[in-house]
Design a protein around this motif. Structure first.
Motif, short mmCIF file in Angstrom:
data_model
loop_
_atom_site.label_atom_id
_atom_site.label_comp_id
_atom_site.label_asym_id
_atom_site.label_seq_id
_atom_site.Cartn_x
_atom_site.Cartn_y
_atom_site.Cartn_z
N THR A 42 27.21 40.58 32.88
CA THR A 42 27.50 39.97 34.18
C THR A 42 26.45 40.35 35.21
OG1 THR A 42 29.87 40.13 33.68
CG2 THR A 42 29.28 39.71 35.97
N MET A 43 25.97 41.58 35.14
CA MET A 43 24.91 42.03 36.06
C MET A 43 23.68 41.13 35.92
SD MET A 43 25.00 46.18 35.57
CE MET A 43 26.52 47.12 35.68
N ILE A 44 23.31 40.86 34.68
CA ILE A 44 22.11 40.05 34.42
C ILE A 44 22.31 38.62 34.90
CG2 ILE A 44 20.59 39.15 32.63
CD1 ILE A 44 21.25 41.72 31.01
N ARG A 45 23.47 38.03 34.57
CA ARG A 45 23.75 36.64 35.00
C ARG A 45 23.80 36.53 36.51
NH1 ARG A 45 27.52 36.76 30.71
NH2 ARG A 45 29.20 37.14 32.21
N GLY A 298 27.57 43.00 44.10
CA GLY A 298 27.83 44.38 43.69
C GLY A 298 27.28 44.63 42.29
N PHE A 299 27.47 43.65 41.38
CA PHE A 299 26.92 43.77 40.03
C PHE A 299 25.40 43.83 40.05
CE2 PHE A 299 30.94 41.34 38.86
CZ PHE A 299 31.59 42.47 38.38
N VAL A 300 24.79 43.00 40.89
CA VAL A 300 23.33 42.97 40.97
C VAL A 300 22.79 44.31 41.42
CG1 VAL A 300 21.36 41.90 42.15
CG2 VAL A 300 23.27 40.48 41.39
N GLN A 301 23.42 44.89 42.43
CA GLN A 301 22.94 46.18 42.96
C GLN A 301 23.21 47.32 41.99
OE1 GLN A 301 21.03 46.21 45.57
NE2 GLN A 301 21.37 44.02 45.84
N ALA A 302 24.27 47.19 41.18
CA ALA A 302 24.53 48.21 40.16
C ALA A 302 23.39 48.20 39.14
CB ALA A 302 25.86 47.94 39.46
N MET A 303 22.89 47.00 38.79
CA MET A 303 21.79 46.90 37.84
C MET A 303 20.48 47.42 38.44
SD MET A 303 20.44 43.68 35.60
CE MET A 303 19.52 42.93 36.93
N ALA A 304 20.33 47.30 39.76
CA ALA A 304 19.11 47.76 40.42
C ALA A 304 18.88 49.25 40.18
CB ALA A 304 19.19 47.48 41.92
N ASP A 467 39.93 41.15 41.24
CA ASP A 467 40.03 39.72 41.56
C ASP A 467 38.97 38.92 40.82
OD1 ASP A 467 40.95 37.40 43.23
OD2 ASP A 467 38.92 37.57 44.03
N TYR A 468 37.75 39.42 40.80
CA TYR A 468 36.64 38.74 40.12
C TYR A 468 36.94 38.62 38.62
CZ TYR A 468 31.80 37.61 38.84
OH TYR A 468 30.66 36.99 38.35
N GLU A 469 37.40 39.72 38.02
CA GLU A 469 37.65 39.73 36.58
C GLU A 469 38.83 38.82 36.22
OE1 GLU A 469 36.08 43.96 34.93
OE2 GLU A 469 37.92 44.07 36.12
N GLU A 470 39.85 38.78 37.06
CA GLU A 470 41.00 37.92 36.79
C GLU A 470 40.61 36.44 36.84
OE1 GLU A 470 43.94 39.12 39.60
OE2 GLU A 470 44.33 41.04 38.61
N GLN A 471 39.79 36.08 37.81
CA GLN A 471 39.33 34.69 37.90
C GLN A 471 38.43 34.34 36.71
OE1 GLN A 471 38.22 32.96 41.78
NE2 GLN A 471 38.70 34.95 42.69
N GLN A 472 37.62 35.28 36.27
CA GLN A 472 36.78 35.06 35.10
C GLN A 472 37.63 34.80 33.86
OE1 GLN A 472 33.96 38.33 34.61
NE2 GLN A 472 32.28 36.88 34.91
N LYS A 473 38.70 35.58 33.68
CA LYS A 473 39.58 35.41 32.53
C LYS A 473 40.22 34.03 32.50
CE LYS A 473 40.79 40.31 31.99
NZ LYS A 473 41.87 41.33 32.15
N GLN A 474 40.44 33.46 33.70
CA GLN A 474 41.04 32.12 33.80
C GLN A 474 40.01 31.01 33.64
OE1 GLN A 474 43.25 31.97 37.52
NE2 GLN A 474 44.07 34.03 37.17
N GLY A 475 38.77 31.39 33.39
CA GLY A 475 37.72 30.40 33.22
C GLY A 475 37.23 29.79 34.51
N LEU A 476 37.47 30.45 35.64
CA LEU A 476 37.08 29.93 36.95
C LEU A 476 35.76 30.53 37.41
CD1 LEU A 476 40.56 30.32 38.73
CD2 LEU A 476 39.62 28.22 37.70
N GLU A 477 35.08 29.80 38.29
CA GLU A 477 33.93 30.36 38.99
C GLU A 477 34.51 31.18 40.15
OE1 GLU A 477 30.02 31.20 40.05
OE2 GLU A 477 30.71 30.10 38.29
N PRO A 478 34.41 32.50 40.12
CA PRO A 478 35.10 33.32 41.13
C PRO A 478 34.72 32.99 42.56
CG PRO A 478 34.35 34.70 39.32
CD PRO A 478 33.72 33.35 39.11
N THR A 479 35.72 32.81 43.39
CA THR A 479 35.55 32.65 44.84
C THR A 479 36.43 33.69 45.51
OG1 THR A 479 37.31 30.97 44.90
CG2 THR A 479 35.03 30.18 44.70
N PHE A 480 36.26 33.86 46.82
CA PHE A 480 36.90 35.00 47.47
C PHE A 480 37.77 34.58 48.64
CE2 PHE A 480 36.24 38.79 50.44
CZ PHE A 480 37.21 39.56 49.82
#
Length: 508
Positions: A42-45, A298-304, A467-480
């Motif tokens: 997910t960090m890479i994507r 947050g994922f992007v900065q974790a990979m940084a 919230d992000y992970e739950e939306q991902q499990k539902q096959g959704l593009e996560p929004t906030f």
């Protein structure tokens, strides 16, 4: 003056801060359920999602801005310093603080996205610890306390990023250039760097992001390729290097067993200086990004953090240790007795810092090593100074954002630009020791304030992750939708969500 700086540095970087950084990293690793391993895909994507807009930069540009602050003198001179005063084992503790700090970086950077706002003067996204400290507890009985805390952090960041830290990077440039070309006086480097810096900083966040997104990836890749070539030449040293690092890190090596505590201290100190996890710098770049969900950045900065320490710092460490171009001192300065030396016959006049890497490269690229490291330092350190300016400006805008007279705010920004130019000049001509001591004070001040703060504010970031992970499990593009998560005062996101809902109703 030097003794006073060392005294303050000793208080700020007491063992308490060293172990606090590690313990908080462990805590957030558990609370995010080992996010730094689970979410690598997910960090890479996330890095390559989203485009820049009039208000914000793309995720990749925000990553480049963040790396501009992370990948600097600390990745070359900082690694050399850690080895010189903490032994090869300090490299292991740099890895540990990067691994654990990746989760800390996710938490702080996600908070930066949640509570970002649009700047009144430029219309660009701004955010960071000062913003989330104030907004997270707005309209509660703790509002006044956290508003004061936010102002203290903002002031400390202006001081650190505007005055203390640029000097370290500028000194690295001047030292590196003089090591490659002795005829280049520090004043020459000071003039050249200051002119180029002035051109970039007056252009605002867009110019900073565009410059960083081009220069940082190119220089990082070229540097790592150069280090890989050295690794292939010294391929027989791979196992001995890692063996030396691990045995030194746990005190089982005969020569370095007595400095185990020092290895941890210098590894953590230089690790945080390099990857900045928990320091509070990453959230500034994260807040500038245009994304659909705060967790994405947050994922992007974790990979940084990984890119900075596991790639660039490791490349430097292997470079220095495999060629034997290092010297370990038994105390915290070059005046201390030499505890051990590598087998590479490091020149007696080699100063701790870029000279270690320059001599190491020269074993493979004879006559070219000092120049390659000097050029790498110029670009790494220059982009870091630019990133420091952006962070200092962001916090100055926070402190002045409620001024009715916008001309006062503009004047304050011009004043900051002048101050950072002076700090850059002074860093070039000052000694390396005083520059690093001031830099450590700046890093330590921010780390103390930010780490304690995010321990109190962790709930919104952890809720956003779920919230992000739950939306991902539902096959959704996560929004906030902050209100659905009981996250309040995230005004930008609430307005965006409500506007989107109204547009959807009109379509139906």
């Amino acid at each position: 003056m030097a003794s006073a700086i060392d005294w303050v540095n000793g208080i700020i970087w007491s063992p308490v801060l060293v172990y606090l950084c590690l313990i908080v990293g462990v805590f957030f690793t558990i609370r995010t359920r080992l996010l730094q391993i689970r979410k690598i895909p997910t960090m890479i994507r996330s890095t390559f999602k989203g485009d820049s807009t009039a208000e914000g930069v793309s995720s990749f540009q925000a990553l480049a801005m963040s790396l501009a602050g992370r990948v600097g003198t600390g990745n070359i001179a900082g690694v050399a310093t850690a080895i010189a005063f903490g032994g090869p084992g300090a490299v292991f503790w740099m890895w540990m603080v990067a691994f654990l700090g990746s989760s800390t970086s996710f938490v702080e950077s996600t908070l930066g996205q949640i509570y970002k706002e649009k700047d009144k003067l430029t219309g660009e996204f701004r955010g960071g610890p000062a913003y989330y400290f104030e907004k997270a507890y707005k309209h509660t009985k703790y509002s006044g306390l956290f508003k004061v805390y936010a102002s203290i952090f903002a002031f400390a960041t202006v001081l650190a990023c505007g005055i203390f830290l640029p000097g370290v990077q500028a000194n690295g440039i001047a030292t590196g250039l003089q090591g490659a070309w002795p005829s280049i006086h520090p004043w020459m480097a000071a003039v050249a760097v200051t002119i180029c810096l002035a051109f970039i900083v007056v252009g605002g966040v867009k110019r900073i992001a565009n410059f960083a997104s081009v220069v940082v990836p190119v220089m990082a890749v070229l540097y790592i390729i150069g280090a890989i070539i050295v690794a292939f030449v010294n391929i027989d040293q791979v196992v001995p290097v890692f063996s030396l690092i691990f045995s030194s890190a746990f005190g089982t090596h005969a020569a370095f067993g007595a400095i185990l505590g020092t290895a941890i201290e210098w590894g953590v100190k230089r690790g945080i200086y390099s990857n900045e996890a928990g320091q509070g710098t990453g959230p500034h770049a994260a807040a500038a990004a245009e994304v659909k969900h705060p967790a994405s950045q947050g994922f992007v900065q974790a990979m940084a953090v990984y890119i900075d320490t596991l790639f660039v710092c490791t490349a430097t460490a292997f470079l220095i240790i495999s060629t034997g171009m290092y010297r370990v001192y038994s105390g915290g300065s070059e005046d201390s007795p030499v505890l051990a030396e590598g087998s590479g016959n490091l020149p007696d006049n080699a100063v701790v810092g870029p000279a270690f890497a320059q001599n190491a490269f020269d074993t493979v690229f004879s006559g070219f090593g000092p120049m390659f490291i000097a050029i790498s330092l110029v670009f790494f350190a220059f982009t870091t100074i630019i990133a420091y300016y952006y962070m200092a400006e962001t916090n100055l805008r926070y402190l002045t954002r409620n001024f009715r007279n916008l001309e006062i705010q503009r004047a304050a920004i011009r004043g900051l630009q002048f101050v950072i130019l002076i700090a850059t000049v002074m860093g070039c001509v000052n000694s390396a020791g005083s520059a690093w001591a001031l830099g450590d004070i700046g890093v330590g001040l921010m780390a103390w304030l930010n780490i304690i703060g995010i321990l109190f504010l962790r709930r919104p970031a952890l809720a956003v992750l779920r919230d992000y992970e739950e939306q991902q499990k539902q096959g959704l593009e996560p929004t906030f939708n902050p209100e659905a998560l009981e996250i309040y005062n995230a005004d930008f996101w609430q307005i965006r969500h409500d506007t989107g809902m109204m547009q959807q109703v009109r379509k139906n």
